[in-house]
Design a protein around this motif. Structure first.
Motif, PDB file in Angstrom:
ATOM      1  N   SER A  79      32.370  38.390  46.426  1.00 39.22           N
ATOM      2  CA  SER A  79      33.190  37.584  45.598  1.00 39.22           C
ATOM      3  C   SER A  79      32.676  37.117  44.024  1.00 39.22           C
ATOM      4  CB  SER A  79      33.721  36.426  46.379  1.00 39.22           C
ATOM      5  OG  SER A  79      32.429  35.639  46.715  1.00 39.22           O
ATOM      6  N   GLN A  97      33.099  40.023  41.645  1.00 39.78           N
ATOM      7  CA  GLN A  97      34.417  40.650  41.514  1.00 39.78           C
ATOM      8  C   GLN A  97      34.825  39.275  40.408  1.00 39.78           C
ATOM      9  OE1 GLN A  97      37.418  40.614  44.448  1.00 39.78           O
ATOM     10  NE2 GLN A  97      38.825  41.649  43.441  1.00 39.78           N
ATOM     11  N   GLU A  98      34.639  38.168  40.722  1.00 39.60           N
ATOM     12  CA  GLU A  98      35.111  37.127  39.760  1.00 39.60           C
ATOM     13  C   GLU A  98      34.402  37.330  38.308  1.00 39.60           C
ATOM     14  OE1 GLU A  98      34.062  32.266  38.879  1.00 39.60           O
ATOM     15  OE2 GLU A  98      33.943  33.052  40.931  1.00 39.60           O
ATOM     16  N   GLU A 100      33.433  40.095  37.179  1.00 40.61           N
ATOM     17  CA  GLU A 100      33.815  41.500  36.591  1.00 40.61           C
ATOM     18  C   GLU A 100      35.107  41.145  35.827  1.00 40.61           C
ATOM     19  OE1 GLU A 100      34.386  45.307  35.967  1.00 40.61           O
ATOM     20  OE2 GLU A 100      32.623  44.260  36.082  1.00 40.61           O
ATOM     21  N   GLU A 101      35.764  40.345  36.427  1.00 37.84           N
ATOM     22  CA  GLU A 101      37.217  39.968  35.863  1.00 37.84           C
ATOM     23  C   GLU A 101      37.200  39.261  34.461  1.00 37.84           C
ATOM     24  OE1 GLU A 101      39.146  37.679  39.018  1.00 37.84           O
ATOM     25  OE2 GLU A 101      39.622  39.694  40.109  1.00 37.84           O
ATOM     26  N   ARG A 102      35.857  38.454  34.313  1.00 39.32           N
ATOM     27  CA  ARG A 102      35.883  37.659  33.001  1.00 39.32           C
ATOM     28  C   ARG A 102      34.931  38.269  32.067  1.00 39.32           C
ATOM     29  NH1 ARG A 102      34.064  31.928  35.142  1.00 39.32           N
ATOM     30  NH2 ARG A 102      34.715  31.407  33.164  1.00 39.32           N
ATOM     31  N   ASP A 137      31.889  41.213  30.628  1.00 36.73           N
ATOM     32  CA  ASP A 137      31.256  42.857  30.716  1.00 36.73           C
ATOM     33  C   ASP A 137      29.929  42.675  31.721  1.00 36.73           C
ATOM     34  OD1 ASP A 137      33.361  43.655  28.890  1.00 36.73           O
ATOM     35  OD2 ASP A 137      31.911  43.457  27.394  1.00 36.73           O
ATOM     36  N   HIS A 188      36.758  49.058  47.303  1.00 35.61           N
ATOM     37  CA  HIS A 188      37.073  48.555  46.086  1.00 35.61           C
ATOM     38  C   HIS A 188      36.926  49.010  44.902  1.00 35.61           C
ATOM     39  CE1 HIS A 188      36.426  44.957  48.794  1.00 35.61           C
ATOM     40  NE2 HIS A 188      35.545  45.437  49.298  1.00 35.61           N
ATOM     41  N   TRP A 222      37.518  48.402  41.829  1.00 37.38           N
ATOM     42  CA  TRP A 222      36.906  47.762  40.526  1.00 37.38           C
ATOM     43  C   TRP A 222      35.184  48.010  40.796  1.00 37.38           C
ATOM     44  CZ3 TRP A 222      33.305  44.144  41.752  1.00 37.38           C
ATOM     45  CH2 TRP A 222      33.459  43.398  43.065  1.00 37.38           C
TER      46      TRP A 222
END
Length: 266
Positions: free
Chosen positions: A97, A100-101, A103-105, A107, A146, A148
């Motif tokens: 988690s 993923q968090e 990675e979304e925000r 590099d 996953h 991503w």
């Protein structure tokens, strides 16, 4: 007494070492207590020497503003086993988690420390990718489910062949976080922020000794990077670092081989 089941092998190895040196250097108070329970008293708590690999007694870390963070290193640990990790399932869930968090925000770069499957991705051995994916799946780390995460492994996996490689990478990043003890401490050693995730006695006693910002897997709170980058987040670490450096230096001086000469601050 220390709350750990000791193996006879521990005493068999530790006692001769204690008899042959002035003192044994250990990572933290937990390890010192385990040895004390065995009757071994000549123990110094010194943390991890890797923090001072650049021999800087005035080491400092400043937290960047969250808006200034672009490149984040994440030290991945797949080997979260019950033998030492308090709750492997919880640790794996948190690791995924967090990744993923972030990675979304940002590099994000996955920082490996030499595991074979990760090296296959780093060196882009495309013909062996399926082998690597299967090996990771067997360890409870299924990147294939996953997209991503699979993309991260294919495009931003890092492996260094030497400590200097990791030092260069740490300087390139704005900060590092994750589950690797030495992967995170490399960032701190070059004056870059690192946020630890603690999940066993090793990581807990290290962050306690050096006063490093950390999230424990057993805490009932979500991971929020902003929380660890607030002004003053590394004040306790910065105050502790020169003291810890002195402890390390004094330990090395006491255990210096006869006839060996040193230089100031070394």
């Amino acid at each position: 007494p220390s709350p750990v089941r000791r193996r006879a092998e521990t005493e068999r190895r530790a006692r001769p070492a204690a008899e042959r040196c002035r003192s044994i250097g250990v990572r933290g108070t937990f390890s010192a207590e385990v040895l004390e329970d065995l009757g071994i008293k000549n123990v110094d708590v010194i943390g991890c020497p890797s923090l001072f690999r650049l021999n800087n007694p005035q080491l400092r870390v400043e937290a960047p503003a969250i808006d200034a963070v672009r490149r984040v290193g994440f030290t991945i640990t797949r080997g979260l086993w019950p033998a030492y990790c308090e709750d492997p399932a919880r640790a794996r869930k948190l690791q995924l988690s967090m990744l993923q968090e972030l990675e979304e925000r940002f590099d994000v770069y996955a920082l490996s420390q030499g595991e074979k499957p990760e090296k296959i991705f780093f060196y882009r051995f495309y013909d062996r990718e399926a082998e690597a994916i299967e090996a990771m799946k067997q360890s409870g780390w299924d990147v294939e489910t996953h997209p991503w995460l699979l993309d991260l492994y294919r495009n931003r996996m890092f492996f260094g062949a030497s400590p200097e490689d990791y030092e260069i990478m740490a300087r390139h990043l704005d900060l590092t976080t994750g589950f690797r003890l030495h992967g995170n401490i490399m960032s701190l050693s070059v004056g870059k922020p690192a946020v630890y995730v603690t999940y066993d006695t090793r990581t807990r006693e290290l962050v306690d000794h050096f006063r490093i910002p950390a999230l424990d897997i057993m805490e009932d709170r979500p991971f929020r990077l902003e929380e660890f980058l607030e002004p003053g987040s590394f004040d306790a670490f910065n105050a502790r670092a020169p003291i810890a450096y002195g402890i390390m230096r004094d330990f090395l001086e006491r255990n210096r081989p006869p006839g060996q000469q040193g230089q100031p601050n070394q």
